[in-house]
Motif scaffolding. Sequence first.
Motif, short mmCIF file in Angstrom:
data_model
loop_
_atom_site.label_atom_id
_atom_site.label_comp_id
_atom_site.label_asym_id
_atom_site.label_seq_id
_atom_site.Cartn_x
_atom_site.Cartn_y
_atom_site.Cartn_z
N THR A 68 36.19 6.76 -19.30
CA THR A 68 35.56 8.01 -18.86
C THR A 68 34.78 7.85 -17.55
O THR A 68 34.16 8.79 -17.10
N ILE A 69 34.82 6.66 -16.94
CA ILE A 69 34.18 6.45 -15.64
C ILE A 69 35.28 6.37 -14.60
O ILE A 69 36.00 5.38 -14.52
N GLY A 271 24.09 9.60 -22.59
CA GLY A 271 25.13 8.95 -21.79
C GLY A 271 26.47 8.83 -22.46
O GLY A 271 27.35 8.15 -21.94
N ASP A 272 26.66 9.45 -23.63
CA ASP A 272 27.92 9.27 -24.36
C ASP A 272 28.44 10.61 -24.88
O ASP A 272 28.33 10.91 -26.07
N PRO A 273 29.03 11.42 -23.99
CA PRO A 273 29.56 12.72 -24.43
C PRO A 273 30.90 12.59 -25.13
O PRO A 273 31.85 13.31 -24.85
N HIS A 274 31.00 11.64 -26.06
CA HIS A 274 32.20 11.43 -26.86
C HIS A 274 32.34 12.58 -27.86
O HIS A 274 31.34 13.05 -28.41
N PHE A 394 26.10 6.06 -15.76
CA PHE A 394 26.13 6.94 -16.92
C PHE A 394 25.86 8.39 -16.55
O PHE A 394 26.25 9.29 -17.29
N MET A 395 25.20 8.63 -15.42
CA MET A 395 25.06 10.00 -14.94
C MET A 395 26.44 10.57 -14.61
O MET A 395 26.79 11.69 -15.00
N ASP A 396 27.23 9.78 -13.91
CA ASP A 396 28.58 10.19 -13.55
C ASP A 396 29.43 10.35 -14.80
O ASP A 396 30.20 11.31 -14.94
N ARG A 397 29.26 9.42 -15.75
CA ARG A 397 30.04 9.49 -16.98
C ARG A 397 29.72 10.75 -17.77
O ARG A 397 30.61 11.39 -18.33
#
Length: 447
Positions: A68-69, A271-274, A394-397
Motif C-alpha cells: 500500500t506504499i 496508519g493502517d487503513p486495512h 505512514f501519512m502517504d500510506r
Amino acid sequence: MADNENGIGSQVRRYARVGRSMGGLAAKLAGERYLGVKIDRDDHARELRAALGGLKGPLMKVAQILSTIPEALPKEYAQELAQLQADAPSMGPAFVKRRMVSELGPGWRKKFGEFEREAASAASLGQVHRATDLDGTRLACKLQYPDMRSAVEADLRQLKLIFSIYRRYDRSIDTSNIHAEIGDRLREELDYRLEAKHMALYRMMLADEPHVHVPEIYPALSTDRLLTMGWLDGKRLLTFRGEPIEVRNELAVNMFRAWYVPFYGYGVIHGDPHLGNYTVRDDRTINLLDYGCIRTFQPKFVKGVIDLYRAIRDDNRDLAVHAYESWGFEGLNDEVIETLNLWAAFVYAPLLEDRPRKIQEFGDEGVYGREVAERVHRELKERGGVTPPREFVFMDRAAIGLGGVFLHLKSEINWYRMFHELIEGFDADAMAERQKAAFAEAGVPLP
C-alpha cells in the motif's frame, strides 16, 4: 519468559526459516545482475508471495504494508503482496490456554462469564476471541501469538533483503527510512498496553464524532500480550458497494472524519487503513477496531500538509519547497520538486474543487494512485532519486489506503468542503497544546 518470547533460539529458527524462503529468490537476482540471466518480474513476484504466504507473523504484516506504499515496491511485487491474506489460520486451544494462564494466572477462566476457545478471527500478529465479563457484557480478547518479539527482529532483518532485491532493479527510492519507520511501528504493535492507551486517546479525540465508535478497554483483563475490549458489531465495508449512492457517500464521510479529525486536530493518524480494521453498523456509523499502528506528527508537519495544499492550489513554488523541507526532504532541486508536485497535485486534486466528485476521476481504477505513482517513480529514477522522510511513510500510506476505500465505494462527495472544515483556523501552537494535554490524559508518551 513464557513462550520463550525473546529467546535467541527463537530468533535463529525464525531467521533460518525465512532465509530459506528468500535465499533462492535473492540468488536469482544475483544471477541476473552479475551473469546476465534474465528473470521474469511477474513470475519472481509470484514466487515472493508464495514464499511469504506460509509465514504467520510480522513479515506478512510488512508485505501488506509495502503493497500500500506506492514508492516502496514496483507494481509487479505490490500486486502480488496485496493478495496475502490477513486471516491466517488461528492457533489452537492449547495455545489459548497457555497464553491466558500466562497473562491472567491459573484462575483466568473465573474472570469471564464466557470465553470461546476458538478464535473469531486471526491475523498476522494475533487472534481475537469472543467472551463476556461476569456481568454478561460482550468482549473481544486479542491474544498475541508466541515468539512475536523474536519474529519481528528476525523479519526486519529479512526485510532488508527484500529491499535489496528491489534495489537491484531500481535505485530511484532510498528505502532506508521506510525500513526504519516500519520497524518502529511493528515493535509498537506488540505492546498491547500502548495500544490500550492509543485507544483511550482516540476515544478522547473522537468524543464529539457520533458516527465513529472506539471500543472500550477493560484494563483488569488486559496485559502486555492480551488486550480485552468491548465487542462492536458490524459488517465489512465492502458489503456496501452495491448500496445506493447516498449510503456509500455517508460511509465515505464517516471514514474521512474517522481518520482526519485526529490528524488535523491532534497530529495523530491511524496508519493502517486495512479493510479488516473497521466495520459498519446498521445505522451506517463506523467501528474503528485496531490501534496498533498509530503515528504521531509534530504540528509543523501537519502545517506542512496544509501549506503544500495551498502551494498546489496557488501554484506557489516557494511554499511547496517550504512544505517539503518541513517534512524532512533534503537536497531538493528543481526537477525533483517538479516531480514531487505531480504526486501532490494528484493527492490534493479532490480537495481543490468545490463540488461533489469521485476521489479519482481518471486512470486505472484498480489501485488508487498507481498510474501517477508509476510516473513519479519513473521520473525520480531519471532525476537521481529521493529519500522519503520517515514521517512521510505512514501519512502517504493512510492517504492511499483511504483513497482505495473511497474508490471501492465509488462515493461522490464534496471533499473540498470537508477538508476546509477541518483546517479552518488551524494554528500550530494551539495544536501543540491540545496534543500535549490529550496525550498526558491518555498516558501516551509524546514522541
